[in-house]
Design an enzyme around this catalytic site. Structure first.
Site, short mmCIF file in Angstrom:
data_model
loop_
_atom_site.label_atom_id
_atom_site.label_comp_id
_atom_site.label_asym_id
_atom_site.label_seq_id
_atom_site.Cartn_x
_atom_site.Cartn_y
_atom_site.Cartn_z
CD GLU A 92 -2.87 -3.52 -5.93
OE1 GLU A 92 -2.83 -2.44 -5.33
OE2 GLU A 92 -1.86 -4.19 -6.23
CD GLU B 65 -1.98 -0.42 1.08
OE1 GLU B 65 -1.99 -1.36 1.93
OE2 GLU B 65 -1.16 -0.35 0.15
CE LYS C 238 -2.79 4.53 -3.77
NZ LYS C 238 -2.36 3.41 -2.90
CG ASP D 131 0.42 5.15 -1.77
OD1 ASP D 131 -0.80 5.23 -1.55
OD2 ASP D 131 0.93 4.36 -2.58
CG ASP E 24 3.10 2.29 -0.65
OD1 ASP E 24 2.56 1.88 -1.71
OD2 ASP E 24 2.69 1.97 0.48
CB SER E 25 4.45 0.78 -6.26
OG SER E 25 4.22 2.04 -6.87
O1 KIV Z 1 1.75 2.21 -4.66
C1 KIV Z 1 1.15 2.11 -5.74
O2 KIV Z 1 1.73 2.24 -6.84
C2 KIV Z 1 -0.27 1.83 -5.71
C3 KIV Z 1 -0.94 1.50 -7.01
C4 KIV Z 1 -0.59 0.13 -7.41
C5 KIV Z 1 -2.39 1.72 -6.95
O3 KIV Z 1 -0.85 1.85 -4.68
#
Ligand code: KIV
Length: 284
Positions: A201, A134, A132, A102, A63-64
């Site tokens: 992280e 958090e 993924k 994510d 989600d970056s």
């Molecule tokens: O969203 C993302 O790119 C991430 C990485 C920085 C691990 O969660």
């Protein structure tokens, strides 16, 4: 054991088997034999295909994308629809990499059932092989339900960017005894809940190494030192595409932003000077 003395089928995570995607079992085996691996983010099919061909075994549709691809200030506004669209493109652009997507902010915090509903969307509509999310103890029930349902889960501890407003920015996490103990507890909790891997992280290198030693699942570090089993970078940071300052933990392996800008300027000059299109670019 050195790679050279392994049977062909086990030589490396990516190169060992030629006809299928990397799986979570391959990642578990890599930890057993001490093989380190790299993960990169990807948000579209073409970039993903470059990394797939380069042999990157795991791609994260992070989600970056919020700040690296969609023009937001942070990851908070990213929606499930956007994640499904980008994740589907990354899956279509790859043949070998394990694709992890994510669960964005607001798509899993309500209840484990909400997490499962959205994880299933990412698996069925986009075709990813894992998700993924958090959080440690706070996300354990969701991880457990997903794993029971057959969804491989990568956890994410330390600095959790979806909490940017609660954290007041992006500070290093796990400093001091209390915070370090909590991080270790969180790591053991997500492992017990069934996560196949955990991102660490922005945590002190010594703490990340300690977590890595105490877990049997692989740790994936970003700003977490050299002691992790794997390392991840946001691709636009890694390739020098991001404008402005990048975090201290980033190493730039190219200067793509400058190269792309140069290419665009050269194209513009050629058009202005009537040097493009030339005869070889024209039909008759
Ligand atoms: O969203 C993302 O790119 C991430 C990485 C920085 C691990 O969660």
């Amino acid at each position: 054991m050195q790679n050279g003395s392994l049977p062909a089928a086990q030589k490396s995570l990516y190169g060992g088997v030629t006809s299928r995607r990397v799986t979570v079992r391959d990642l578990a085996a890599a930890k057993q034999r001490g093989e380190r691996w790299a993960m990169l983010t990807a948000y579209d099919a073409m970039t993903a295909s470059v990394f797939d061909e380069a042999g990157i075994p795991v791609l994260l549709v992070g989600d970056s994308a919020g700040n690296c691809h969609l023009g937001y200030e942070n990851t908070v506004p990213v929606t499930m629809d956007q994640m499904v669209m980008m994740a589907g493109a990354v899956v279509r652009g790859t043949q070998r990499a394990l694709v992890v997507a994510d669960l964005p902010f607001g798509s899993y915090q309500e209840s484990p059932q909400q997490a499962l509903h959205n994880a299933v969307r990412l698996m069925k509509d986009a075709g990813v092989q894992a998700v993924k999310l958090e959080g440690g103890e706070r996300s354990a029930a969701a991880i457990e339900l997903l794993v029971q349902a057959g969804v491989p889960v990568m956890a994410h501890l330390g600095l959790t960017p979806q909490s940017v407003h609660a954290l007041g920015g992006y500070p290093v996490q796990g400093r001091g005894d209390e915070a370090a103990h909590q991080l270790l507890r969180d790591a053991k909790t997500v492992q017990a809940a069934g996560a196949f891997s955990v991102v660490l992280e922005a945590v002190p290198a010594e703490l990340a190494a300690q977590v890595t030693e105490q877990l049997h699942i692989p740790t994936v570090g970003i700003g977490a030192g050299a002691g992790c089993d794997a390392q991840v970078l946001v691709w636009t940071d890694m390739a020098g595409m991001t404008s402005g300052r990048v975090p201290k933990f980033v190493k730039k392996y190219a200067e793509l932003r400058a190269a792309l800008g140069d290419a665009a300027r050269a194209f513009q000059d050629d058009v202005r000077d009537a040097a493009f299109p030339a005869e070889e670019h024209s039909f008759h």
